[in-house]
Design a protein around this motif. Structure first.
Motif, mmCIF file in Angstrom:
data_model
loop_
_atom_site.group_PDB
_atom_site.id
_atom_site.type_symbol
_atom_site.label_atom_id
_atom_site.label_comp_id
_atom_site.label_asym_id
_atom_site.label_seq_id
_atom_site.Cartn_x
_atom_site.Cartn_y
_atom_site.Cartn_z
ATOM 1 N N ASP A 105 44.847 -21.433 52.928
ATOM 2 C CA ASP A 105 43.422 -21.276 53.188
ATOM 3 C C ASP A 105 42.688 -20.727 51.972
ATOM 4 O OD1 ASP A 105 43.926 -22.064 55.769
ATOM 5 O OD2 ASP A 105 43.674 -20.071 56.657
ATOM 6 N N PHE A 106 41.547 -21.354 51.658
ATOM 7 C CA PHE A 106 40.676 -20.877 50.590
ATOM 8 C C PHE A 106 39.266 -20.788 51.151
ATOM 9 C CE2 PHE A 106 44.202 -22.924 48.475
ATOM 10 C CZ PHE A 106 44.547 -21.991 47.517
ATOM 11 N N GLU A 107 38.659 -19.624 51.020
ATOM 12 C CA GLU A 107 37.290 -19.452 51.488
ATOM 13 C C GLU A 107 36.353 -19.749 50.324
ATOM 14 O OE1 GLU A 107 34.959 -16.436 54.405
ATOM 15 O OE2 GLU A 107 36.175 -15.533 52.830
ATOM 16 N N ALA A 108 35.332 -20.539 50.598
ATOM 17 C CA ALA A 108 34.403 -20.928 49.533
ATOM 18 C C ALA A 108 33.023 -21.178 50.109
ATOM 19 C CB ALA A 108 34.912 -22.194 48.840
ATOM 20 N N ASP A 109 32.035 -21.148 49.219
ATOM 21 C CA ASP A 109 30.673 -21.508 49.593
ATOM 22 C C ASP A 109 30.559 -23.028 49.584
ATOM 23 O OD1 ASP A 109 29.870 -18.881 49.771
ATOM 24 O OD2 ASP A 109 28.987 -18.816 47.769
ATOM 25 N N PHE A 110 29.897 -23.563 50.606
ATOM 26 C CA PHE A 110 29.636 -24.996 50.703
ATOM 27 C C PHE A 110 28.150 -25.195 50.930
ATOM 28 C CE2 PHE A 110 34.112 -25.017 51.449
ATOM 29 C CZ PHE A 110 34.558 -26.255 50.986
ATOM 30 N N SER A 111 27.518 -25.954 50.031
ATOM 31 C CA SER A 111 26.121 -26.298 50.276
ATOM 32 C C SER A 111 26.118 -27.438 51.286
ATOM 33 C CB SER A 111 25.407 -26.684 48.983
ATOM 34 O OG SER A 111 25.838 -27.935 48.515
ATOM 35 N N LEU A 112 25.104 -27.432 52.129
ATOM 36 C CA LEU A 112 24.979 -28.441 53.175
ATOM 37 C C LEU A 112 23.908 -29.430 52.765
ATOM 38 C CD1 LEU A 112 25.031 -26.042 56.247
ATOM 39 C CD2 LEU A 112 26.952 -27.214 55.168
ATOM 40 N N SER A 113 24.290 -30.698 52.708
ATOM 41 C CA SER A 113 23.319 -31.708 52.312
ATOM 42 C C SER A 113 23.705 -33.050 52.896
ATOM 43 C CB SER A 113 23.228 -31.811 50.785
ATOM 44 O OG SER A 113 24.444 -32.264 50.254
ATOM 45 N N ASP A 114 22.739 -33.925 52.926
ATOM 46 C CA ASP A 114 22.986 -35.282 53.393
ATOM 47 C C ASP A 114 23.658 -36.045 52.255
ATOM 48 O OD1 ASP A 114 22.929 -37.954 54.139
ATOM 49 O OD2 ASP A 114 20.949 -37.809 55.042
#
Length: 158
Positions: A105-114
């Protein structure tokens, strides 16, 4: 000298998002992007019973295997300026999520986009690659999943 072993990722990888019950999602490994991204639609803010804002989204496309069409809600999110691949700065919502590579498991920031106009619904950026101490071999694909399949095969033969 204590050297950290670096794992190799291919230019494309299959990743899992256990908290979202998503497995085998195609991801493009992009060393040019800082923040990782995940495709979603119907992005909007709602308020809960206590009038706290919640970010509500549908991850991936309805036709994507593994999605069940349900909306996901996030109480912990941010709005950040993200530079797109064409150099344009866009305001995007960002969530923190766990992604699995090599069964870890790696925790990361994910931007949400179409990302519906993109070939791959997930992009893995440098901030994730650094923390996992990965290197990228652009001639390879799906090394994480292949490694897990080999390990499962060895266990089954015992």
């Amino acid at each position: 000298m204590n050297r950290t072993v670096k794992r190799v990722l291919g230019r494309r990888e299959l990743v899992d998002f256990p908290a979202f019950s998503l497995t085998g999602v195609e991801a493009k490994v992009d060393t040019g992007a800082y923040t990782s991204a995940i495709h979603c639609s119907n992005i909007h803010i709602e308020t809960d019973a206590e009038q706290r804002p919640r970010l509500v989204v549908h991850l991936l496309d309805p036709g994507h295997e593994g999605t069940d069409g349900r909306a996901l809600a996030f109480a912990d999110f941010a709005l950040r300026d993200i530079r797109s691949s064409n150099g344009e700065v866009q305001e995007r919502y960002v969530i923190r999520a766990v992604v699995q590579l090599y069964g870890e498991d790696f925790e990361a920031d994910f931007s949400l986009s179409d990302r519906s106009d993109m070939k791959y619904p997930v992009l893995l950026g440098r901030s994730l690659l650094r923390q996992g101490r990965f290197v990228v071999d652009v001639a390879k694909r799906n090394l994480s999943y292949k490694s897990l399949a080999r390990a499962a095969g060895r266990r089954a033969r015992r």
